[in-house]
Design an enzyme around this catalytic site. Sequence first.
Site, PDB file in Angstrom:
ATOM      1  N   TYR A 141     -13.807   7.673 -13.036  1.00  0.00           N
ATOM      2  CA  TYR A 141     -13.876   6.457 -12.524  1.00  0.00           C
ATOM      3  C   TYR A 141     -14.311   5.502 -13.189  1.00  0.00           C
ATOM      4  O   TYR A 141     -13.793   4.478 -14.148  1.00  0.00           O
ATOM      5  CB  TYR A 141     -15.175   6.629 -11.301  1.00  0.00           C
ATOM      6  CG  TYR A 141     -14.644   5.409 -10.068  1.00  0.00           C
ATOM      7  CD1 TYR A 141     -13.570   5.529 -10.115  1.00  0.00           C
ATOM      8  CD2 TYR A 141     -15.800   4.541 -10.430  1.00  0.00           C
ATOM      9  CE1 TYR A 141     -13.233   4.143  -8.612  1.00  0.00           C
ATOM     10  CE2 TYR A 141     -15.402   3.382  -9.476  1.00  0.00           C
ATOM     11  CZ  TYR A 141     -14.329   3.116  -8.811  1.00  0.00           C
ATOM     12  OH  TYR A 141     -13.815   2.696  -8.001  1.00  0.00           O
ATOM     13  N   THR A 186     -16.590   0.363   3.031  1.00  0.00           N
ATOM     14  CA  THR A 186     -14.778   0.882   3.116  1.00  0.00           C
ATOM     15  C   THR A 186     -15.493   1.700   2.795  1.00  0.00           C
ATOM     16  O   THR A 186     -15.568   3.159   2.290  1.00  0.00           O
ATOM     17  CB  THR A 186     -14.575  -0.152   2.079  1.00  0.00           C
ATOM     18  OG1 THR A 186     -14.726   1.069   1.361  1.00  0.00           O
ATOM     19  CG2 THR A 186     -14.390  -1.059   1.466  1.00  0.00           C
ATOM     20  N   ASP A 229       1.276  -1.169  -0.205  1.00  0.00           N
ATOM     21  CA  ASP A 229      -0.194  -0.318  -0.363  1.00  0.00           C
ATOM     22  C   ASP A 229       0.980   1.269   0.314  1.00  0.00           C
ATOM     23  O   ASP A 229       2.355   1.140   0.578  1.00  0.00           O
ATOM     24  CB  ASP A 229      -0.509   0.149   1.497  1.00  0.00           C
ATOM     25  CG  ASP A 229      -2.298   0.844   1.230  1.00  0.00           C
ATOM     26  OD1 ASP A 229      -3.540   0.648   1.454  1.00  0.00           O
ATOM     27  OD2 ASP A 229      -1.810   2.438   1.018  1.00  0.00           O
ATOM     28  N   LYS A 272     -12.015   2.121 -14.933  1.00  0.00           N
ATOM     29  CA  LYS A 272     -12.561   1.382 -14.453  1.00  0.00           C
ATOM     30  C   LYS A 272     -13.353   0.404 -15.685  1.00  0.00           C
ATOM     31  O   LYS A 272     -12.943  -0.881 -15.825  1.00  0.00           O
ATOM     32  CB  LYS A 272     -14.088   1.034 -13.156  1.00  0.00           C
ATOM     33  CG  LYS A 272     -13.363   1.214 -11.746  1.00  0.00           C
ATOM     34  CD  LYS A 272     -12.514   0.899 -11.066  1.00  0.00           C
ATOM     35  CE  LYS A 272     -12.036   0.767  -9.997  1.00  0.00           C
ATOM     36  NZ  LYS A 272     -11.062  -0.311  -9.112  1.00  0.00           N
TER      37      LYS A 272
HETATM   38  N1  LIG Z   1     -15.595   0.144  -1.330  1.00  0.00           N
HETATM   39  C1  LIG Z   1     -16.549   0.134  -3.122  1.00  0.00           C
HETATM   40  O1  LIG Z   1     -17.634   0.063  -2.607  1.00  0.00           O
HETATM   41  C2  LIG Z   1     -15.978  -0.404  -3.837  1.00  0.00           C
HETATM   42  C3  LIG Z   1     -16.600  -0.571  -5.365  1.00  0.00           C
HETATM   43  C4  LIG Z   1     -16.161  -0.633  -6.147  1.00  0.00           C
HETATM   44  C5  LIG Z   1     -15.392  -0.412  -6.456  1.00  0.00           C
HETATM   45  N2  LIG Z   1     -14.193  -0.391  -5.473  1.00  0.00           N
HETATM   46  C6  LIG Z   1     -12.744  -0.542  -5.558  1.00  0.00           C
HETATM   47  O2  LIG Z   1     -11.865  -1.854  -4.531  1.00  0.00           O
HETATM   48  C7  LIG Z   1     -10.795  -0.944  -4.311  1.00  0.00           C
HETATM   49  C8  LIG Z   1     -10.411  -1.189  -3.102  1.00  0.00           C
HETATM   50  O3  LIG Z   1     -11.235  -0.124  -2.658  1.00  0.00           O
HETATM   51  P1  LIG Z   1     -11.369  -0.224  -1.154  1.00  0.00           P
HETATM   52  O4  LIG Z   1     -13.333   0.393  -0.783  1.00  0.00           O
HETATM   53  O5  LIG Z   1     -11.280  -0.764  -0.367  1.00  0.00           O
HETATM   54  O6  LIG Z   1     -11.147   1.650  -0.554  1.00  0.00           O
HETATM   55  P2  LIG Z   1     -10.418   2.183  -0.122  1.00  0.00           P
HETATM   56  O7  LIG Z   1     -10.283   3.474   0.136  1.00  0.00           O
HETATM   57  O8  LIG Z   1     -10.545   1.583   2.050  1.00  0.00           O
HETATM   58  O9  LIG Z   1      -8.739   1.441   0.076  1.00  0.00           O
HETATM   59  C9  LIG Z   1      -8.247   2.310  -0.818  1.00  0.00           C
HETATM   60  C10 LIG Z   1      -6.633   1.740  -0.892  1.00  0.00           C
HETATM   61  O10 LIG Z   1      -5.424   1.685  -1.646  1.00  0.00           O
HETATM   62  C11 LIG Z   1      -4.516   2.761  -1.498  1.00  0.00           C
HETATM   63  N3  LIG Z   1      -4.022   3.639  -1.969  1.00  0.00           N
HETATM   64  C12 LIG Z   1      -4.608   4.829  -2.748  1.00  0.00           C
HETATM   65  N4  LIG Z   1      -3.796   5.959  -3.730  1.00  0.00           N
HETATM   66  C13 LIG Z   1      -2.536   4.471  -3.489  1.00  0.00           C
HETATM   67  C14 LIG Z   1      -1.237   4.013  -4.577  1.00  0.00           C
HETATM   68  N5  LIG Z   1      -1.008   4.797  -5.443  1.00  0.00           N
HETATM   69  N6  LIG Z   1      -0.438   2.482  -4.633  1.00  0.00           N
HETATM   70  C15 LIG Z   1      -1.035   2.045  -4.197  1.00  0.00           C
HETATM   71  N7  LIG Z   1      -2.208   1.643  -2.856  1.00  0.00           N
HETATM   72  C16 LIG Z   1      -2.397   3.436  -3.196  1.00  0.00           C
HETATM   73  C17 LIG Z   1      -5.311   3.310  -0.331  1.00  0.00           C
HETATM   74  O11 LIG Z   1      -3.899   3.959   0.656  1.00  0.00           O
HETATM   75  C18 LIG Z   1      -6.153   2.627   0.836  1.00  0.00           C
HETATM   76  O12 LIG Z   1      -5.696   1.334   1.876  1.00  0.00           O
HETATM   77  C19 LIG Z   1     -10.738  -0.039  -5.262  1.00  0.00           C
HETATM   78  O13 LIG Z   1      -9.630  -0.178  -6.677  1.00  0.00           O
HETATM   79  C20 LIG Z   1     -12.114   0.798  -5.862  1.00  0.00           C
HETATM   80  O14 LIG Z   1     -11.395   1.621  -6.922  1.00  0.00           O
HETATM   81  C21 LIG Z   1     -13.872  -0.407  -4.032  1.00  0.00           C
END
Ligand SMILES: NC(=O)c1ccc[n+]([C@@H]2O[C@H](COP(=O)([O-])OP(=O)(O)OC[C@H]3O[C@@H](n4cnc5c(N)ncnc54)[C@H](O)[C@@H]3O)[C@@H](O)[C@H]2O)c1
Length: 265
Positions: free
Chosen positions: A163, A200, A43, A167
């Site tokens: 986004y 999250t 991370d 995606k």
């Molecule tokens: N939670 C949702 O509703 C949801 C829905 C659809 C897709 N997603 C996708 O799921 C994945 C995880 O999301 P999440 O919900 O756990 O979000 P989150 O914000 O809890 O976690 C994202 C993590 O990515 C890390 N990050 C950000 N920029 C970074 C970089 N440049 N290099 C390395 N790490 C980096 C952050 O520090 C964080 O720990 C993402 O790709 C997000 O787009 C989430």
Amino acid sequence: MSVKPRPGRVAGKKVLITGAAGGLGEAMAFMMAREGATLALTDIDETRVADLAWRVNVQTPGSAFAYAHDVASEDDWARVIDAAAADLGGLSVLVNNAGVGGPLAFVEQDTVENWQRQYEINLRSVMLGAKHALPHLRAAAPASIVNISSIAGLAAAPGMGAYNATKAGVWMYTKTLALEAAKADWNVRCNSVHPVFIKTPILDPFIAMAGGDPDKAAERLARGIPLKRIGEPDDVAYCVLYLASDESKFVTGSEFKIDGGMTAQ
Ligand SMILES: NC(=O)c1ccc[n+]([C@@H]2O[C@H](COP(=O)([O-])OP(=O)(O)OC[C@H]3O[C@@H](n4cnc5c(N)ncnc54)[C@H](O)[C@@H]3O)[C@@H](O)[C@H]2O)c1
């Protein structure tokens, strides 16, 4: 260093998860460790990912290593993949999970900076990860790449241009990788996962829009979802577990919607 094998659905798998310190990454990490994998948790937030590895190691001693890693940096990918492969004794699964949403912006207010940031973190990172991990994945085959896209990669919403586009790029690029790997007989599969709203920190802006009330925000976000709730991190982690395991050995180039029926309408 060799790590003592433990039983489970991903027994012996050596798994790298990016963005692991976030909500989905943490759920995947605990689940995969319970199911026998050893983990490279990466991370950009070094402190939080080190804390996560420590907590996973309390659950399953010796199962997790932590690395500071900016997925937008090719130098970081080269360094982290080498270190992870050395620590785990190879690499058999890559989960491209790191991702960011941007500020909601209609086209005339949108910025190059917003698009550049989301392109580098959400989409280009998937190419860099695959490029640098593939020599190790091929050596450890059967292997798997799991790309976390979003329901927003399949269905658009106003104000979410960068986004939606990045995606959707992850969705299509997953298929390119799957076909290249199949053509070359590498026994490396590649699939994408498309969650709807999951509880999250990425949903914090929606909680702010609901006056700081998480229950109100969840209720609002659930309105378009036939199962009438937003998702839990484990709802996504179970899908990633399946795709990481050899249970999915005939599955490649596919997309998995974790959306409570939203796109069935
Ligand atoms: N939670 C949702 O509703 C949801 C829905 C659809 C897709 N997603 C996708 O799921 C994945 C995880 O999301 P999440 O919900 O756990 O979000 P989150 O914000 O809890 O976690 C994202 C993590 O990515 C890390 N990050 C950000 N920029 C970074 C970089 N440049 N290099 C390395 N790490 C980096 C952050 O520090 C964080 O720990 C993402 O790709 C997000 O787009 C989430």
